[in-house]
Design a protein around this motif. Structure first.
Motif, PDB file in Angstrom:
ATOM      1  N   THR A 221       2.354  11.827   3.754  1.00 50.16           N
ATOM      2  CA  THR A 221       1.444  10.795   3.281  1.00 50.16           C
ATOM      3  C   THR A 221       1.572  10.597   1.777  1.00 50.16           C
ATOM      4  O   THR A 221       1.583   9.460   1.279  1.00 50.16           O
ATOM      5  CB  THR A 221      -0.010  11.155   3.637  1.00 50.16           C
ATOM      6  N   ARG A 222       1.667  11.678   1.039  1.00 51.23           N
ATOM      7  CA  ARG A 222       1.826  11.581  -0.417  1.00 51.23           C
ATOM      8  C   ARG A 222       3.087  10.814  -0.777  1.00 51.23           C
ATOM      9  O   ARG A 222       3.066   9.927  -1.639  1.00 51.23           O
ATOM     10  CB  ARG A 222       1.846  12.983  -1.029  1.00 51.23           C
ATOM     11  N   ALA A 223       4.200  11.170  -0.125  1.00 50.18           N
ATOM     12  CA  ALA A 223       5.463  10.484  -0.418  1.00 50.18           C
ATOM     13  C   ALA A 223       5.380   9.005  -0.050  1.00 50.18           C
ATOM     14  O   ALA A 223       5.881   8.139  -0.789  1.00 50.18           O
ATOM     15  CB  ALA A 223       6.602  11.158   0.339  1.00 50.18           C
ATOM     16  N   GLY A 224       4.747   8.686   1.078  1.00 50.07           N
ATOM     17  CA  GLY A 224       4.632   7.291   1.493  1.00 50.07           C
ATOM     18  C   GLY A 224       3.767   6.476   0.554  1.00 50.07           C
ATOM     19  O   GLY A 224       4.111   5.340   0.201  1.00 50.07           O
ATOM     20  N   VAL A 225       2.641   7.044   0.123  1.00 50.83           N
ATOM     21  CA  VAL A 225       1.745   6.331  -0.790  1.00 50.83           C
ATOM     22  C   VAL A 225       2.426   6.112  -2.137  1.00 50.83           C
ATOM     23  O   VAL A 225       2.329   5.019  -2.728  1.00 50.83           O
ATOM     24  CB  VAL A 225       0.425   7.104  -0.963  1.00 50.83           C
ATOM     25  N   LEU A 226       3.132   7.113  -2.643  1.00 51.19           N
ATOM     26  CA  LEU A 226       3.823   6.958  -3.925  1.00 51.19           C
ATOM     27  C   LEU A 226       4.888   5.869  -3.849  1.00 51.19           C
ATOM     28  O   LEU A 226       5.088   5.117  -4.815  1.00 51.19           O
ATOM     29  CB  LEU A 226       4.457   8.289  -4.344  1.00 51.19           C
ATOM     30  N   GLU A 227       5.569   5.791  -2.724  1.00 53.33           N
ATOM     31  CA  GLU A 227       6.604   4.767  -2.581  1.00 53.33           C
ATOM     32  C   GLU A 227       5.997   3.373  -2.552  1.00 53.33           C
ATOM     33  O   GLU A 227       6.521   2.433  -3.175  1.00 53.33           O
ATOM     34  CB  GLU A 227       7.406   5.022  -1.304  1.00 53.33           C
ATOM     35  N   VAL A 228       4.887   3.214  -1.834  1.00 53.55           N
ATOM     36  CA  VAL A 228       4.279   1.886  -1.690  1.00 53.55           C
ATOM     37  C   VAL A 228       3.528   1.472  -2.947  1.00 53.55           C
ATOM     38  O   VAL A 228       3.561   0.309  -3.356  1.00 53.55           O
ATOM     39  CB  VAL A 228       3.333   1.876  -0.470  1.00 53.55           C
ATOM     40  N   ILE A 229       2.855   2.410  -3.598  1.00 50.10           N
ATOM     41  CA  ILE A 229       1.975   2.064  -4.714  1.00 50.10           C
ATOM     42  C   ILE A 229       2.756   1.565  -5.920  1.00 50.10           C
ATOM     43  O   ILE A 229       2.207   0.887  -6.806  1.00 50.10           O
ATOM     44  CB  ILE A 229       1.092   3.279  -5.081  1.00 50.10           C
TER      45      ILE A 229
END
Length: 335
Positions: A221-229
């Motif tokens: 989740t952390r990696a996904g949020v950082l990529e999208v944000i």
């Protein structure tokens, strides 16, 4: 139509996947040195009695003949008889499956409830002390061995604090079996004492299984949020003046969750089904994981292969459900 194609493609791979699993486990379980015939016959059995029993069970035939005969039975829905309980493997597994599913579903829900919010918070406060603390905890959760964690939890909460039972599923008489889930059956009977007992027994095994799964979800989740944000469309929404909470919960989280949802099926198989073998053994939880361990210790070939087939089916069905959920979370894959 695209969703039907997803279902069809998964079902196509069902047969070769199960055949590969059966062939691998069948071969390994039959070439190990242990001789289940001698164990079943007992120490006082004569050589003639052992030979007769070996012929009766079909272990005197070549391995390839045993395998083909077993495949023929499996195609008819017959997983054979347990060499020790003398009951059909399907009945033994059906009786134990609800216990494993109850434990697994509770662990997945706890992992998602804890792991996803922590992953989002960790990404939003990147490189802060909170982020570093969450990352340390998540790495520790992946590194800790399940059997060690289970025994430490037993030592603390069961033996020292006496807050939870040491093993089993419930104290006293269980509620009337309807679904096989102790908690649901207790609620259906309005037996609140049984419900409280079932939840106390469920707590430690669930926590043991959920910790590594939650740690993995935090990282994903952390990696996904950082990529999208940091993407262009999020920068555009900020430039348009949208509130940060709207951007995070309406746009960022939905886009970031596609990868997380995809991994839930893998998490269920790796951390729940595989982990249940260890956790159910430590907590004496009467599920299919404990059944698998007992089958291995007794060299019950039918039980070992039967468990493998069921675990493979559960894993494939869970991944099918995850793919369908993914198609709703990210509609682009069905266009």
């Amino acid at each position: 139509m695209k969703r039907l194609a997803i279902i069809f493609s998964r079902l196509i791979w069902l047969v070769p996947t199960l055949l590969g699993l059966i062939a691998l486990v069948f071969t390994i379980s039959h070439v190990i040195p242990a001789d289940p015939v001698r164990v079943i016959a007992g120490e006082q059995a004569t050589a003639e009695q052992i030979a007769a029993l070996r012929t009766k069970l079909g272990f005197d035939r070549p391995l390839w003949e045993q395998f083909l005969a077993y495949i023929g039975k499996v195609a008819q829905g017959d997983l054979g008889m347990s060499l020790f309980s003398q009951r059909p493997i399907t009945e033994d597994l059906m009786a134990r499956l609800p216990a494993t599913l109850e434990l697994g579903i509770a662990a997945v829900f706890l992992a998602v409830f804890v792991g996803v919010p922590l992953g989002v918070v960790s990404a939003l406060f990147r490189n802060s002390p909170l982020d570093h603390a969450v990352r340390v905890v998540s790495v520790s959760g992946l590194a800790i061995a399940s059997f060690w964690l289970a025994m430490e939890l037993q030592l603390l909460f069961s033996m020292k604090l006496a807050w939870t039972p040491l093993s089993g599923r419930i104290d006293g008489f269980p509620p009337e079996p309807r679904s096989g889930f102790m908690t649901i059956d207790a609620i259906a009977d309005r037996d609140w004492e049984a419900l409280f007992s079932a939840l106390r027994h469920l707590a430690l095994p669930t926590l043991t299984l959920a910790l590594p799964a939650a740690a993995q979800l935090v990282r994903l989740t952390r990696a996904g949020v950082l990529e999208v944000i940091n993407s262009n469309h999020v920068l555009y929404q900020r430039a348009m003046g949208y509130p940060e909470r709207v951007i995070v919960w309406k746009y960022v989280l939905r886009a970031a969750m596609t990868a997380t949802v995809t991994q839930i099926g893998l998490i269920f198989g790796v951390y729940v089904l595989a982990g249940a073998i260890v956790v159910e053994t430590v907590f004496d939880w009467p599920g299919i994981g404990l059944f698998a361990v007992n089958s291995i210790l007794r060299s019950d070939y039918n039980g070992i292969v039967g468990f493998t087939i069921w675990a493979g089916l559960i894993f494939i069905l869970v991944n099918l459900i995850v793919d369908l959920v993914h198609s709703f979370v990210d509609p682009r894959i069905v266009r």
